[in-house]
Structures are given as C-alpha cells and as structure tokens.
Design a protein around this motif. Structure first.
Motif, PDB file in Angstrom:
ATOM      1  N   LYS A 167     -23.586  84.196 -36.132  1.00  0.00           N
ATOM      2  CA  LYS A 167     -23.548  84.820 -37.679  1.00  0.00           C
ATOM      3  C   LYS A 167     -24.004  83.824 -38.687  1.00  0.00           C
ATOM      4  O   LYS A 167     -24.894  84.023 -39.695  1.00  0.00           O
ATOM      5  CB  LYS A 167     -22.131  85.279 -38.149  1.00  0.00           C
ATOM      6  CG  LYS A 167     -21.958  86.631 -37.197  1.00  0.00           C
ATOM      7  CD  LYS A 167     -20.692  87.437 -37.736  1.00  0.00           C
ATOM      8  CE  LYS A 167     -20.374  88.479 -37.063  1.00  0.00           C
ATOM      9  NZ  LYS A 167     -21.177  89.543 -37.417  1.00  0.00           N
ATOM     10  N   THR A 168     -23.936  82.604 -38.514  1.00  0.00           N
ATOM     11  CA  THR A 168     -24.417  81.529 -39.418  1.00  0.00           C
ATOM     12  C   THR A 168     -26.157  81.450 -39.441  1.00  0.00           C
ATOM     13  O   THR A 168     -26.601  81.336 -40.337  1.00  0.00           O
ATOM     14  CB  THR A 168     -23.894  80.193 -38.926  1.00  0.00           C
ATOM     15  OG1 THR A 168     -22.520  80.155 -38.911  1.00  0.00           O
ATOM     16  CG2 THR A 168     -24.418  78.865 -39.798  1.00  0.00           C
ATOM     17  N   VAL A 169     -26.518  81.698 -38.189  1.00  0.00           N
ATOM     18  CA  VAL A 169     -28.242  81.654 -38.186  1.00  0.00           C
ATOM     19  C   VAL A 169     -28.575  82.873 -38.872  1.00  0.00           C
ATOM     20  O   VAL A 169     -29.477  82.728 -39.515  1.00  0.00           O
ATOM     21  CB  VAL A 169     -28.503  81.694 -36.590  1.00  0.00           C
ATOM     22  CG1 VAL A 169     -29.933  81.894 -36.253  1.00  0.00           C
ATOM     23  CG2 VAL A 169     -27.766  80.566 -35.778  1.00  0.00           C
TER      24      VAL A 169
ATOM     25  N   LEU B  63     -36.885  83.045 -29.828  1.00  0.00           N
ATOM     26  CA  LEU B  63     -35.691  82.757 -29.477  1.00  0.00           C
ATOM     27  C   LEU B  63     -34.609  83.643 -30.383  1.00  0.00           C
ATOM     28  O   LEU B  63     -34.518  84.201 -31.263  1.00  0.00           O
ATOM     29  CB  LEU B  63     -34.708  81.282 -29.972  1.00  0.00           C
ATOM     30  CG  LEU B  63     -35.484  80.005 -29.395  1.00  0.00           C
ATOM     31  CD1 LEU B  63     -35.304  78.822 -30.281  1.00  0.00           C
ATOM     32  CD2 LEU B  63     -35.643  79.957 -27.676  1.00  0.00           C
ATOM     33  N   THR B  64     -33.305  84.284 -29.621  1.00  0.00           N
ATOM     34  CA  THR B  64     -32.411  85.119 -30.046  1.00  0.00           C
ATOM     35  C   THR B  64     -31.536  84.383 -30.905  1.00  0.00           C
ATOM     36  O   THR B  64     -31.666  82.998 -30.863  1.00  0.00           O
ATOM     37  CB  THR B  64     -31.527  85.587 -28.870  1.00  0.00           C
ATOM     38  OG1 THR B  64     -30.738  84.506 -28.362  1.00  0.00           O
ATOM     39  CG2 THR B  64     -32.293  86.056 -28.044  1.00  0.00           C
ATOM     40  N   PRO B  65     -30.542  84.669 -31.937  1.00  0.00           N
ATOM     41  CA  PRO B  65     -29.893  84.322 -32.814  1.00  0.00           C
ATOM     42  C   PRO B  65     -28.744  83.350 -31.967  1.00  0.00           C
ATOM     43  O   PRO B  65     -28.231  82.366 -32.189  1.00  0.00           O
ATOM     44  CB  PRO B  65     -29.021  85.318 -33.375  1.00  0.00           C
ATOM     45  CG  PRO B  65     -30.153  86.488 -33.451  1.00  0.00           C
ATOM     46  CD  PRO B  65     -30.821  86.375 -32.243  1.00  0.00           C
ATOM     47  N   SER B  66     -28.223  83.713 -30.624  1.00  0.00           N
ATOM     48  CA  SER B  66     -27.402  83.235 -29.891  1.00  0.00           C
ATOM     49  C   SER B  66     -27.986  81.838 -29.430  1.00  0.00           C
ATOM     50  O   SER B  66     -27.406  80.734 -29.338  1.00  0.00           O
ATOM     51  CB  SER B  66     -26.905  83.961 -28.707  1.00  0.00           C
ATOM     52  OG  SER B  66     -26.204  85.103 -29.140  1.00  0.00           O
TER      53      SER B  66
ATOM     54  N   ILE C 211     -37.916  76.180 -34.886  1.00  0.00           N
ATOM     55  CA  ILE C 211     -36.526  75.758 -34.511  1.00  0.00           C
ATOM     56  C   ILE C 211     -36.525  74.397 -33.898  1.00  0.00           C
ATOM     57  O   ILE C 211     -35.453  73.397 -34.375  1.00  0.00           O
ATOM     58  CB  ILE C 211     -35.537  76.531 -33.712  1.00  0.00           C
ATOM     59  CG1 ILE C 211     -35.577  78.091 -34.312  1.00  0.00           C
ATOM     60  CG2 ILE C 211     -34.349  76.086 -33.151  1.00  0.00           C
ATOM     61  CD1 ILE C 211     -35.073  78.057 -35.818  1.00  0.00           C
ATOM     62  N   ARG C 212     -37.239  74.002 -33.112  1.00  0.00           N
ATOM     63  CA  ARG C 212     -37.448  72.661 -32.704  1.00  0.00           C
ATOM     64  C   ARG C 212     -37.705  71.580 -33.733  1.00  0.00           C
ATOM     65  O   ARG C 212     -37.270  70.466 -33.663  1.00  0.00           O
ATOM     66  CB  ARG C 212     -38.287  72.703 -31.465  1.00  0.00           C
ATOM     67  CG  ARG C 212     -38.103  73.339 -30.336  1.00  0.00           C
ATOM     68  CD  ARG C 212     -37.150  72.845 -29.454  1.00  0.00           C
ATOM     69  NE  ARG C 212     -36.690  73.764 -28.241  1.00  0.00           N
ATOM     70  CZ  ARG C 212     -35.606  73.619 -27.555  1.00  0.00           C
ATOM     71  NH1 ARG C 212     -34.690  72.844 -27.750  1.00  0.00           N
ATOM     72  NH2 ARG C 212     -35.421  74.409 -26.646  1.00  0.00           N
ATOM     73  N   GLY C 213     -38.722  72.071 -34.465  1.00  0.00           N
ATOM     74  CA  GLY C 213     -38.981  71.302 -35.829  1.00  0.00           C
ATOM     75  C   GLY C 213     -37.759  70.798 -36.558  1.00  0.00           C
ATOM     76  O   GLY C 213     -37.751  69.709 -37.118  1.00  0.00           O
TER      77      GLY C 213
ATOM     78  N   LYS D 192     -33.714  79.955 -45.449  1.00  0.00           N
ATOM     79  CA  LYS D 192     -33.623  78.766 -44.904  1.00  0.00           C
ATOM     80  C   LYS D 192     -34.461  78.536 -43.348  1.00  0.00           C
ATOM     81  O   LYS D 192     -35.166  77.373 -43.157  1.00  0.00           O
ATOM     82  CB  LYS D 192     -32.093  78.185 -44.455  1.00  0.00           C
ATOM     83  CG  LYS D 192     -31.320  77.869 -45.849  1.00  0.00           C
ATOM     84  CD  LYS D 192     -30.046  77.653 -45.528  1.00  0.00           C
ATOM     85  CE  LYS D 192     -29.413  77.343 -46.963  1.00  0.00           C
ATOM     86  NZ  LYS D 192     -28.036  76.783 -46.661  1.00  0.00           N
ATOM     87  N   ILE D 193     -34.594  79.688 -42.745  1.00  0.00           N
ATOM     88  CA  ILE D 193     -35.137  79.549 -41.421  1.00  0.00           C
ATOM     89  C   ILE D 193     -36.022  81.087 -41.410  1.00  0.00           C
ATOM     90  O   ILE D 193     -35.534  81.959 -41.986  1.00  0.00           O
ATOM     91  CB  ILE D 193     -34.662  79.685 -40.273  1.00  0.00           C
ATOM     92  CG1 ILE D 193     -33.338  80.568 -40.079  1.00  0.00           C
ATOM     93  CG2 ILE D 193     -33.838  78.111 -39.978  1.00  0.00           C
ATOM     94  CD1 ILE D 193     -32.531  80.459 -38.767  1.00  0.00           C
TER      95      ILE D 193
END
Length: 69
Positions: A26-28, A12-15, A54-56, A36-37
């Motif tokens: 920007k938070t991602v 996945l992209t940041p968006s 991310i889904r988890g 954190k990720i």
C-alpha cells in the motif's frame, strides 16, 4: 487491424516493489498516487512499475543493493 508492438520492458507488481524497498504494498501505491514513482495501469486496472526505474531508485537507498546482472 493493426497489432501493437510487444514491449520487452520488464514490469513489477506492487508486491515485488514493496519487497525490494521493504515496505508494505500500500505504501508503493501511495508513492505512485503522490507522483514519486511512475505506474502503468493494466487493462484490469492494476498498477505495474517499470523495473528499470525501480532499480535506479534502489541505487539511492542506503543499505540496499541492486541485483547484479
């Protein structure tokens, strides 16, 4: 010359991640820098995130529902 195996892992992209968590992209990026990720860098230097991770994480966010397959 040996070819690298093509991964079928969805990225996945940041968006896209930001839309799922309802935050700014920007938070991602800050989450990734803080560890954190997990992010993967493309050859062009862009960040991508493993969809499974991310889904988890979405499963632990109150008020969020993971898409049913």
């Amino acid at each position: 010359m040996s070819a690298r195996p093509i991964s079928s892992e969805a990225l996945l992209t940041p968006s896209e991640v930001a839309e799922l968590f309802r935050v700014d992209p920007k938070t991602v990026t800050r989450w990734a820098k803080a560890g954190k990720i997990t992010s993967i860098r493309t050859l062009g230097g862009h960040r991508r995130y493993r969809e499974a991770e991310i889904r988890g994480l979405l499963g632990g966010v109150p008020g969020q529902r993971a898409a049913s397959a």
